[in-house]
Design a protein around this motif. Structure first.
Motif, mmCIF file in Angstrom:
data_model
loop_
_atom_site.group_PDB
_atom_site.id
_atom_site.type_symbol
_atom_site.label_atom_id
_atom_site.label_comp_id
_atom_site.label_asym_id
_atom_site.label_seq_id
_atom_site.Cartn_x
_atom_site.Cartn_y
_atom_site.Cartn_z
ATOM 1 N N VAL A 1 -7.129 4.440 7.731
ATOM 2 C CA VAL A 1 -8.000 4.016 6.636
ATOM 3 C C VAL A 1 -8.615 2.654 6.952
ATOM 4 O O VAL A 1 -8.119 1.897 7.796
ATOM 5 C CB VAL A 1 -7.243 3.951 5.300
ATOM 6 C CG1 VAL A 1 -6.683 5.324 4.927
ATOM 7 C CG2 VAL A 1 -6.116 2.925 5.355
ATOM 8 N N ASP A 2 -9.708 2.346 6.253
ATOM 9 C CA ASP A 2 -10.410 1.075 6.458
ATOM 10 C C ASP A 2 -9.843 -0.046 5.598
ATOM 11 O O ASP A 2 -9.956 -1.226 5.958
ATOM 12 C CB ASP A 2 -11.899 1.252 6.136
ATOM 13 C CG ASP A 2 -12.542 2.293 7.021
ATOM 14 O OD1 ASP A 2 -12.678 2.041 8.235
ATOM 15 O OD2 ASP A 2 -12.888 3.372 6.507
ATOM 16 N N LEU A 3 -9.261 0.318 4.454
ATOM 17 C CA LEU A 3 -8.703 -0.699 3.554
ATOM 18 C C LEU A 3 -7.493 -0.136 2.834
ATOM 19 O O LEU A 3 -7.519 1.015 2.377
ATOM 20 C CB LEU A 3 -9.746 -1.169 2.539
ATOM 21 C CG LEU A 3 -9.310 -2.323 1.614
ATOM 22 C CD1 LEU A 3 -10.459 -3.285 1.353
ATOM 23 C CD2 LEU A 3 -8.775 -1.795 0.271
ATOM 24 N N VAL A 4 -6.451 -0.934 2.759
ATOM 25 C CA VAL A 4 -5.274 -0.608 1.947
ATOM 26 C C VAL A 4 -5.174 -1.633 0.829
ATOM 27 O O VAL A 4 -5.239 -2.840 1.078
ATOM 28 C CB VAL A 4 -3.978 -0.634 2.778
ATOM 29 C CG1 VAL A 4 -2.774 -0.350 1.864
ATOM 30 C CG2 VAL A 4 -4.025 0.362 3.914
ATOM 31 N N PHE A 5 -5.004 -1.158 -0.391
ATOM 32 C CA PHE A 5 -4.800 -2.042 -1.542
ATOM 33 C C PHE A 5 -3.377 -1.796 -2.026
ATOM 34 O O PHE A 5 -3.072 -0.769 -2.625
ATOM 35 C CB PHE A 5 -5.820 -1.721 -2.628
ATOM 36 C CG PHE A 5 -5.843 -2.707 -3.774
ATOM 37 C CD1 PHE A 5 -5.397 -4.008 -3.638
ATOM 38 C CD2 PHE A 5 -6.343 -2.325 -5.015
ATOM 39 C CE1 PHE A 5 -5.430 -4.907 -4.691
ATOM 40 C CE2 PHE A 5 -6.394 -3.209 -6.078
ATOM 41 C CZ PHE A 5 -5.931 -4.499 -5.908
ATOM 42 N N ASP A 6 -2.483 -2.746 -1.743
ATOM 43 C CA ASP A 6 -1.069 -2.580 -2.052
ATOM 44 C C ASP A 6 -0.727 -3.192 -3.402
ATOM 45 O O ASP A 6 -0.848 -4.406 -3.598
ATOM 46 C CB ASP A 6 -0.206 -3.211 -0.963
ATOM 47 C CG ASP A 6 1.282 -3.065 -1.251
ATOM 48 O OD1 ASP A 6 1.646 -2.163 -2.033
ATOM 49 O OD2 ASP A 6 2.082 -3.839 -0.697
ATOM 50 N N LEU A 7 -0.274 -2.352 -4.323
ATOM 51 C CA LEU A 7 0.122 -2.787 -5.659
ATOM 52 C C LEU A 7 1.602 -2.505 -5.914
ATOM 53 O O LEU A 7 2.044 -2.423 -7.055
ATOM 54 C CB LEU A 7 -0.738 -2.078 -6.716
ATOM 55 C CG LEU A 7 -2.224 -2.425 -6.626
ATOM 56 C CD1 LEU A 7 -3.078 -1.380 -7.328
ATOM 57 C CD2 LEU A 7 -2.475 -3.796 -7.216
ATOM 58 N N VAL A 8 2.361 -2.349 -4.819
ATOM 59 C CA VAL A 8 3.782 -2.024 -4.923
ATOM 60 C C VAL A 8 4.655 -3.177 -4.442
ATOM 61 O O VAL A 8 5.581 -3.611 -5.119
ATOM 62 C CB VAL A 8 4.118 -0.740 -4.129
ATOM 63 C CG1 VAL A 8 5.623 -0.453 -4.193
ATOM 64 C CG2 VAL A 8 3.341 0.444 -4.680
ATOM 65 N N GLY A 9 4.374 -3.684 -3.239
ATOM 66 C CA GLY A 9 5.206 -4.736 -2.682
ATOM 67 C C GLY A 9 6.336 -4.172 -1.846
ATOM 68 O O GLY A 9 6.294 -3.031 -1.396
ATOM 69 N N GLY A 10 7.373 -4.971 -1.644
ATOM 70 C CA GLY A 10 8.484 -4.537 -0.807
ATOM 71 C C GLY A 10 8.011 -4.297 0.617
ATOM 72 O O GLY A 10 7.285 -5.108 1.196
ATOM 73 N N ASP A 11 8.397 -3.149 1.184
ATOM 74 C CA ASP A 11 8.021 -2.842 2.560
ATOM 75 C C ASP A 11 6.690 -2.108 2.668
ATOM 76 O O ASP A 11 6.276 -1.709 3.757
ATOM 77 C CB ASP A 11 9.119 -2.022 3.242
ATOM 78 C CG ASP A 11 9.283 -0.629 2.637
ATOM 79 O OD1 ASP A 11 8.658 -0.340 1.590
ATOM 80 O OD2 ASP A 11 10.039 0.170 3.216
ATOM 81 N N TYR A 12 6.000 -1.937 1.528
ATOM 82 C CA TYR A 12 4.758 -1.157 1.552
ATOM 83 C C TYR A 12 3.681 -1.810 2.413
ATOM 84 O O TYR A 12 2.918 -1.124 3.090
ATOM 85 C CB TYR A 12 4.226 -0.935 0.138
ATOM 86 C CG TYR A 12 4.625 0.394 -0.451
ATOM 87 C CD1 TYR A 12 3.678 1.345 -0.793
ATOM 88 C CD2 TYR A 12 5.967 0.708 -0.669
ATOM 89 C CE1 TYR A 12 4.037 2.571 -1.339
ATOM 90 C CE2 TYR A 12 6.346 1.925 -1.210
ATOM 91 C CZ TYR A 12 5.380 2.858 -1.541
ATOM 92 O OH TYR A 12 5.746 4.059 -2.063
ATOM 93 N N ALA A 13 3.590 -3.126 2.383
ATOM 94 C CA ALA A 13 2.552 -3.798 3.171
ATOM 95 C C ALA A 13 2.760 -3.556 4.657
ATOM 96 O O ALA A 13 1.831 -3.169 5.380
ATOM 97 C CB ALA A 13 2.546 -5.287 2.857
ATOM 98 N N GLU A 14 3.987 -3.766 5.122
ATOM 99 C CA GLU A 14 4.269 -3.577 6.547
ATOM 100 C C GLU A 14 4.053 -2.129 6.959
ATOM 101 O O GLU A 14 3.472 -1.850 8.019
ATOM 102 C CB GLU A 14 5.704 -4.010 6.847
ATOM 103 C CG GLU A 14 6.027 -4.014 8.331
ATOM 104 C CD GLU A 14 7.382 -4.627 8.625
ATOM 105 O OE1 GLU A 14 7.744 -4.680 9.807
ATOM 106 O OE2 GLU A 14 8.057 -5.061 7.667
ATOM 107 N N ARG A 15 4.502 -1.196 6.138
ATOM 108 C CA ARG A 15 4.314 0.228 6.451
ATOM 109 C C ARG A 15 2.837 0.596 6.440
ATOM 110 O O ARG A 15 2.381 1.427 7.230
ATOM 111 C CB ARG A 15 5.085 1.086 5.445
ATOM 112 C CG ARG A 15 6.600 0.987 5.573
ATOM 113 C CD ARG A 15 7.286 1.656 4.402
ATOM 114 N NE ARG A 15 6.963 3.066 4.330
ATOM 115 C CZ ARG A 15 6.969 3.786 3.208
ATOM 116 N NH1 ARG A 15 7.240 3.193 2.048
ATOM 117 N NH2 ARG A 15 6.671 5.065 3.229
#
Length: 303
Positions: free
Chosen positions: A206-220
């Motif tokens: 994907v071209d953009l990820v918008f993370d609204l969860v936190g934890g390990d979601y950003a790294e994954r």
């Protein structure tokens, strides 16, 4: 209460929802560039219960009154305010230790915009923080790009889906299966149930990820981000050492809210309300919000 006093929800200590209490305080006075607003509705954001519990400490020690979002009627304008006058219906943000969980609140005029006549106070109060977070995070989205939105059915996520779609993106969302039909109705092109499927193995880059969860979601999420892509993290606390990673904080903007209000008035954006509750039920509302099982926003009304 007297004519110069009002109800506010405050807390004298950090802790669970039960620390919230109703007190009588003086009605505040607007300073230069500010207006006094009779609050008709406010809404709950994740930041509210993080501040209440002490997980986030930006307000300093209690006592303080929470509530970043508001919709209501201007009752007094401070010096130097030319865009609003008593009787105007407005919505927007207030920041600081004296928030909108109250009968009246003072807010900077440039944090506000006029409420569209077709939008009721409850739906207006659900928008400011969530819509601005999504609007400002997705500024660079272009037609044809692939955008992944985590927690797509949440207060910010469901608005991000609509805004990315309005900008011509192919939108992928993570959400429980029970929310997939709802999100398809908002324009989502592809949906992943995060409780049964690992998104890192289920989608193309994907071209953009918008993370609204936190934890390990950003790294994954970096694993599915294209080399030229952008990772926008609205939840994580530890920044990642990757040039594609960006920590995102919303900033109040009456100008941005005006553009959002125009989209709402045109039927191109709608805010989902999970439920409307009276301000007196703020303790229960916080419990529900903190459960993480809310679709859209919880709104507190102040008749």
């Amino acid at each position: 209460m007297t004519n110069n006093s009002m109800r506010a929800i405050t807390q004298r200590t950090l802790g669970g929802p039960e620390v919230l209490e109703s007190v009588e305080v003086a009605v505040p006075r607007p300073g230069p560039g500010e207006v006094l607003i009779r609050v008709a509705a406010t809404s709950i954001n994740a930041a509210d219960w993080k501040l209440r519990s002490g997980a986030v400490t930006k307000l300093g020690p209690p006592p303080f009154t929470l509530g970043f979002d508001l919709s209501g009627t201007v009752t007094r304008a401070g010096a130097e305010v030319t865009e609003f006058a008593p009787g105007d219906e407005v919505f927007g943000n207030v920041l600081g230790r004296n928030g909108a969980y109250a009968d009246y609140v003072v807010a900077p005029a440039d944090f506000l915009t006029r409420k569209p006549a077709a939008l009721d106070h409850a739906h207006a109060a659900a928008l400011p923080t969530a819509a601005l977070t999504a609007w400002q995070a997705l500024t660079d989205v272009r037609a044809g790009q692939r955008v992944l939105v985590h927690a797509a059915a949440g207060g910010v996520g469901h608005l991000a889906v609509q805004l990315a779609k309005a900008r011509g993106a192919y939108v992928i969302g993570t959400a429980r299966t029970a929310n997939h039909e709802f999100l398809r109705g908002l324009g989502a092109d592809e949906l992943i149930d995060y409780t049964t499927t690992d998104f890192t193995t289920a989608i193309e880059p994907v071209d953009l990820v918008f993370d609204l969860v936190g934890g390990d979601y950003a790294e994954r999420s970096l694993r599915v981000l294209a080399p030229h892509g952008r990772m926008v993290d609205a939840q994580g606390e530890e920044p990642l050492a990757d040039p594609r990673y960006h920590r995102h904080y919303f900033h109040p903007s009456g100008a941005d809210l005006g553009e959002i209000a125009a989209l709402v008035a045109a039927g191109r954006l709608r805010g989902e309300i999970d439920r409307v509750m009276p301000l007196a039920d703020v303790v229960e509302a916080h419990r529900l919000s903190e459960s993480g099982r809310v679709r859209g926003k919880i709104v507190l009304t102040n008749p």
